[in-house]
Design an enzyme around this catalytic site. Structure first.
Site, PDB file in Angstrom:
ATOM      1  N   HIS A  27       0.830  -1.214   0.000  1.00 28.76           N
ATOM      2  CA  HIS A  27       0.000   0.000   0.000  1.00 28.76           C
ATOM      3  C   HIS A  27       0.857   1.253   0.000  1.00 28.76           C
ATOM      4  O   HIS A  27       1.962   1.268   0.529  1.00 28.76           O
ATOM      5  CB  HIS A  27      -0.927   0.037   1.221  1.00 28.76           C
ATOM      6  CG  HIS A  27      -0.231  -0.196   2.531  1.00 28.76           C
ATOM      7  ND1 HIS A  27       0.132  -1.448   2.959  1.00 28.76           N
ATOM      8  CD2 HIS A  27       0.177   0.653   3.494  1.00 28.76           C
ATOM      9  CE1 HIS A  27       0.730  -1.366   4.138  1.00 28.76           C
ATOM     10  NE2 HIS A  27       0.783  -0.091   4.472  1.00 28.76           N
TER      11      HIS A  27
ATOM     12  N   HIS B  15       0.694   5.108   1.450  1.00 25.73           N
ATOM     13  CA  HIS B  15       0.026   6.051   2.336  1.00 25.73           C
ATOM     14  C   HIS B  15       0.034   7.415   1.646  1.00 25.73           C
ATOM     15  O   HIS B  15       1.055   7.811   1.083  1.00 25.73           O
ATOM     16  CB  HIS B  15       0.816   6.247   3.642  1.00 25.73           C
ATOM     17  CG  HIS B  15       0.886   5.063   4.529  1.00 25.73           C
ATOM     18  ND1 HIS B  15       0.123   4.945   5.655  1.00 25.73           N
ATOM     19  CD2 HIS B  15       1.660   3.941   4.484  1.00 25.73           C
ATOM     20  CE1 HIS B  15       0.422   3.817   6.287  1.00 25.73           C
ATOM     21  NE2 HIS B  15       1.351   3.176   5.590  1.00 25.73           N
TER      22      HIS B  15
HETATM   23  P1  5GP Z   1       1.785   0.099   7.486  1.00 25.92           P
HETATM   24  O1  5GP Z   1       2.089   0.215   8.968  1.00 25.92           O
HETATM   25  O2  5GP Z   1       1.770  -1.351   7.046  1.00 25.92           O
HETATM   26  O3  5GP Z   1       2.659   0.959   6.609  1.00 25.92           O
HETATM   27  O4  5GP Z   1       0.342   0.691   7.309  1.00 25.92           O
HETATM   28  C1  5GP Z   1      -0.808  -0.042   7.579  1.00 25.92           C
HETATM   29  C2  5GP Z   1      -1.898   0.959   7.868  1.00 25.92           C
HETATM   30  O5  5GP Z   1      -3.145   0.280   7.795  1.00 25.92           O
HETATM   31  C3  5GP Z   1      -1.799   1.590   9.256  1.00 25.92           C
HETATM   32  O6  5GP Z   1      -1.625   2.991   9.145  1.00 25.92           O
HETATM   33  C4  5GP Z   1      -3.137   1.220   9.921  1.00 25.92           C
HETATM   34  O7  5GP Z   1      -3.689   2.271  10.674  1.00 25.92           O
HETATM   35  C5  5GP Z   1      -4.013   0.850   8.738  1.00 25.92           C
HETATM   36  N1  5GP Z   1      -5.004  -0.156   9.069  1.00 25.92           N
HETATM   37  C6  5GP Z   1      -4.802  -1.315   9.746  1.00 25.92           C
HETATM   38  N2  5GP Z   1      -5.962  -2.003   9.873  1.00 25.92           N
HETATM   39  C7  5GP Z   1      -6.915  -1.260   9.238  1.00 25.92           C
HETATM   40  C8  5GP Z   1      -8.313  -1.455   9.034  1.00 25.92           C
HETATM   41  O8  5GP Z   1      -8.922  -2.434   9.458  1.00 25.92           O
HETATM   42  N3  5GP Z   1      -8.969  -0.487   8.334  1.00 25.92           N
HETATM   43  C9  5GP Z   1      -8.324   0.617   7.849  1.00 25.92           C
HETATM   44  N4  5GP Z   1      -9.069   1.507   7.184  1.00 25.92           N
HETATM   45  N5  5GP Z   1      -7.003   0.832   8.031  1.00 25.92           N
HETATM   46  C10 5GP Z   1      -6.301  -0.092   8.725  1.00 25.92           C
END
Ligand code: 5GP
Ligand code: ZN
Length: 140
Positions: free
Chosen positions: A98, A100
């Site tokens: 993903h 951001h």
């Molecule tokens: P990462 O830490 O992998 O770069 O980002 C994952 C993101 O996914 C985090 O910012 C977290 O808040 C978001 N996230 C995790 N679980 C969920 C969910 O169930 N729904 C949504 N909308 N975002 C989520």
């Protein structure tokens, strides 16, 4: 395989979807750095930036810019971070690739202030050499 983002794609879990087409979906991050913080993901499950095929990445980049324009216009932030965390050490917590899109303000809570290194003598060239030696398709 347990993947919260796949559940969102399959509508098994709820999300505030901003946009979707046949290969990409964008929705609001549930724990935003700032309000309007969005995620853009491929509908197919790939773990990270290194494993996603280029054609999929092209689709995602297009949508990421589209959503960035929309956030910029609607939220009117001072800036935007478009980032992808890859690997646990880099802060990745959901192992479905993903981007951001984070609206940023001069005075917000997000701090990203690394302690910067200096290269010793010619070591910058040595680092460049070892990386260049692994670039198979193009030379800089
Ligand atoms: P990462 O830490 O992998 O770069 O980002 C994952 C993101 O996914 C985090 O910012 C977290 O808040 C978001 N996230 C995790 N679980 C969920 C969910 O169930 N729904 C949504 N909308 N975002 C989520
Ligand atoms: Zn997934």
């Amino acid at each position: 395989m347990d993947c919260i983002f796949c559940d969102i794609i399959e509508k098994k879990s709820k999300a505030e979807v901003l946009f979707e087409n046949k290969s990409v979906i964008s929705f609001l991050d549930i724990r935003p750095v700032n309000y309007g913080h969005a995620l853009v993901i491929p509908k197919n499950h790939y773990i990270d930036f290194l494993s996603i095929p280029l054609i999929e990445l092209n689709n995602i980049i297009e949508v990421t810019q589209k959503i960035s324009y929309a956030i910029n216009k609607s939220i009117n932030p001072d800036g935007l971070n478009v980032i992808t965390n890859n690997g646990q050490a880099a802060g990745q917590s959901v192992f479905h690739f993903h981007f951001h899109i984070i609206p940023r303000f001069y005075k917000d809570s997000f701090t990203f202030k690394p302690v910067l290194k200096n290269y010793e003598r010619d070591s910058i060239t040595e680092f460049a050499e070892i990386i260049r030696s692994e670039i198979k398709l193009e030379r800089v």
